[in-house]
Enzyme design. Structure first.
Site, PDB file in Angstrom:
ATOM      1  N   LYS A  54       0.845  -1.199   0.000  1.00 61.65           N
ATOM      2  CA  LYS A  54       0.000   0.000   0.000  1.00 61.65           C
ATOM      3  C   LYS A  54       0.882   1.251   0.000  1.00 61.65           C
ATOM      4  CE  LYS A  54      -0.420   0.337   5.052  1.00 61.65           C
ATOM      5  NZ  LYS A  54      -1.352   0.399   6.196  1.00 61.65           N
ATOM      6  N   ARG A 157     -11.482   0.850  14.264  1.00 63.73           N
ATOM      7  CA  ARG A 157     -11.464   1.362  12.895  1.00 63.73           C
ATOM      8  C   ARG A 157     -12.421   0.502  12.081  1.00 63.73           C
ATOM      9  NH1 ARG A 157      -5.594   1.847  10.176  1.00 63.73           N
ATOM     10  NH2 ARG A 157      -6.068  -0.301   9.595  1.00 63.73           N
ATOM     11  N   TYR A 298      15.422  31.496   3.278  1.00 62.23           N
ATOM     12  CA  TYR A 298      14.300  32.349   3.648  1.00 62.23           C
ATOM     13  C   TYR A 298      14.282  32.609   5.156  1.00 62.23           C
ATOM     14  CZ  TYR A 298      12.348  31.436  -0.991  1.00 62.23           C
ATOM     15  OH  TYR A 298      12.144  31.357  -2.344  1.00 62.23           O
ATOM     16  N   MET A 346      10.813  24.800  -0.781  1.00 62.50           N
ATOM     17  CA  MET A 346       9.961  23.940  -1.599  1.00 62.50           C
ATOM     18  C   MET A 346      10.775  23.096  -2.560  1.00 62.50           C
ATOM     19  SD  MET A 346       6.840  24.894  -4.218  1.00 62.50           S
ATOM     20  CE  MET A 346       5.909  25.774  -2.978  1.00 62.50           C
TER      21      MET A 346
END
Length: 406
Positions: A54, A157, A298, A346
């Site tokens: 998964k 769950r 930054y 980023m």
């Protein structure tokens, strides 16, 4: 109009294109499979070894991992039906024998029809499956859909609680023409964070009670494939192994937790060696000197205290490198630890390579993995980012190039 060859500009790890990429060790993956074969073979009957693919194979890349594990395991587990169907495509393309494939997640009625036709198992975890029964009948299937009943033993769950089982699974009796119950499963809530497994053993008791209730109702006491053990339980709870294991994070060479490693020593008498499959590397975009008292990144959160050779890496939180690791993490260059300076951006990291290289030629940094005698583990990077290695690896960008290496 000029035609552009995309392959020629995306490049590879060894060319001039500035990018990061993931390396997947085929030998490490095979080794980890054999670890669980060996653990399973100690003093008990042979069980089916299942692996969980998964989350894009825990971020490692389903397209790359599936061919590596298909021959060596017995069952392949998925969350999404569309991912499970890729196994059948792979098998048809290469003329391979079919493996058992199980979808653990939610399945819609039309998806259930496709799974039945492809011979893929599904999990019945709630009464919503009643809506699928008429759709399956209308499809005039050659064979029923094989299903496993999920019993909620304490995770809270998916699944039927013990109180729900006697009445909410009755529809399965009338749906035998389209739903063939072949298994029962549950999921542990707290095997990884503890060394004392009292809650887990209570869940095992509840699981066996639930299986008994299911057998009474369906008359299917014998022959059900029972599975509850993920990586941690497969290692440290022999009673929970049943007919099949569901190995997830440890397939990829990562321990579920430090507590699991400690428990494994106590239960098995030794700590099995798990080999991390994934390495993450990046070629520098810029290497240059900055004078003392230069701000970096930054927010001006870092200022050099001396002349510093920095390397700019074209990788950042867009690619899955955690921003919370800003100012705490390091990467490896030429076998040396190089601090991450300032904020993770980023698309960029800036690192101090003053003591790792003697010139301004491009360097290759290891963000995860080994370089010489040093290594950066997924646990370490996750710790710097105040998260867990599960989240770290599954958030690695699907766009990143993944290549299999030996």
């Amino acid at each position: 109009m000029v035609e552009v060859n995309v392959e020629s500009i995306t490049g590879g790890p060894g060319d001039a294109a500035h990018s990061s990429w993931l390396e997947l060790s085929a030998s490490a993956l095979r080794h980890n499979v054999e670890v669980f074969r060996a653990v399973d073979g100690r003093g008990g009957p042979s069980r089916a070894l299942g692996v969980v693919l998964k989350g894009n194979a825990y971020g490692h890349g389903l397209a790359q991992v599936l061919p590596l594990v298909h021959a060596g395991v017995d069952i392949l587990y998925f969350i999404a039906p569309q991912d499970a169907l890729k196994v059948r495509e792979h098998e048809r393309a290469l003329g391979l024998p079919r493996k058992q494939v199980v979808v653990l997640g939610a399945v819609g009625p039309q998806e259930a029809v496709v799974l039945a036709r492809e011979g893929v198992d599904a999990v019945v975890a709630d009464r919503g499956w009643e809506d699928a029964v008429p759709v399956l009948r209308a499809a005039k299937l050659e064979r029923p859909l094989r299903v496993h009943v999920h019993i909620d033993t304490g995770l809270g769950r998916e699944g039927f609680t013990l109180a729900q089982l006697p009445h909410e699974t009755r529809f399965l009796l009338d749906a035998r023409d389209v739903l063939e119950v072949v298994g029962g499963l549950s999921h542990f809530a707290n095997t990884e964070d503890v060394t004392e497994q009292g809650y887990a053993l209570a869940q095992v008791d509840a699981f066996e009670t639930g299986l008994g209730l299911l057998a009474e109702q369906l008359g299917a006491a014998a022959g059900l494939q029972r599975h509850i053990a993920a990586s941690a339980a497969s290692l440290v709870l022999p009673r929970a192994r049943y007919e099949a294991l569901r190995v997830g994070i440890s397939l990829y060479g990562l321990w579920p937790s430090a507590e699991t490693r400690l428990s494994a020593r106590l239960v098995l008498g030794e700590v099995p060696v798990l080999k991390p499959v994934l390495s993450w590397r990046c070629r520098s975009q810029v290497v240059k000197w900055l004078p003392a008292n230069s701000y970096i990144g930054y927010g001006c959160t870092y200022r050099t205290s001396e002349p510093t050779r920095i390397a700019v890496l074209p990788v950042g939180y867009y690619d899955g490198y955690p921003r919370l690791a800003s100012g705490k993490a390091h990467v490896l260059v030429n076998g040396r630890r190089c601090p991450v300076l300032g904020r993770v951006m980023m698309n960029h990291l800036i690192i101090d390579v003053t003591r790792a290289t003697s010139d301004e030629h491009p360097v290759t940094a290891t963000l995860l993995g080994r370089d010489g005698e040093e290594s950066v583990t997924a646990d370490a990077l996750a710790g710097w980012a105040q998260t867990i290695h599960y989240e770290l690896v599954t958030r690695l960008g699907a766009h990143l190039r993944r290549q299999v290496v030996e």
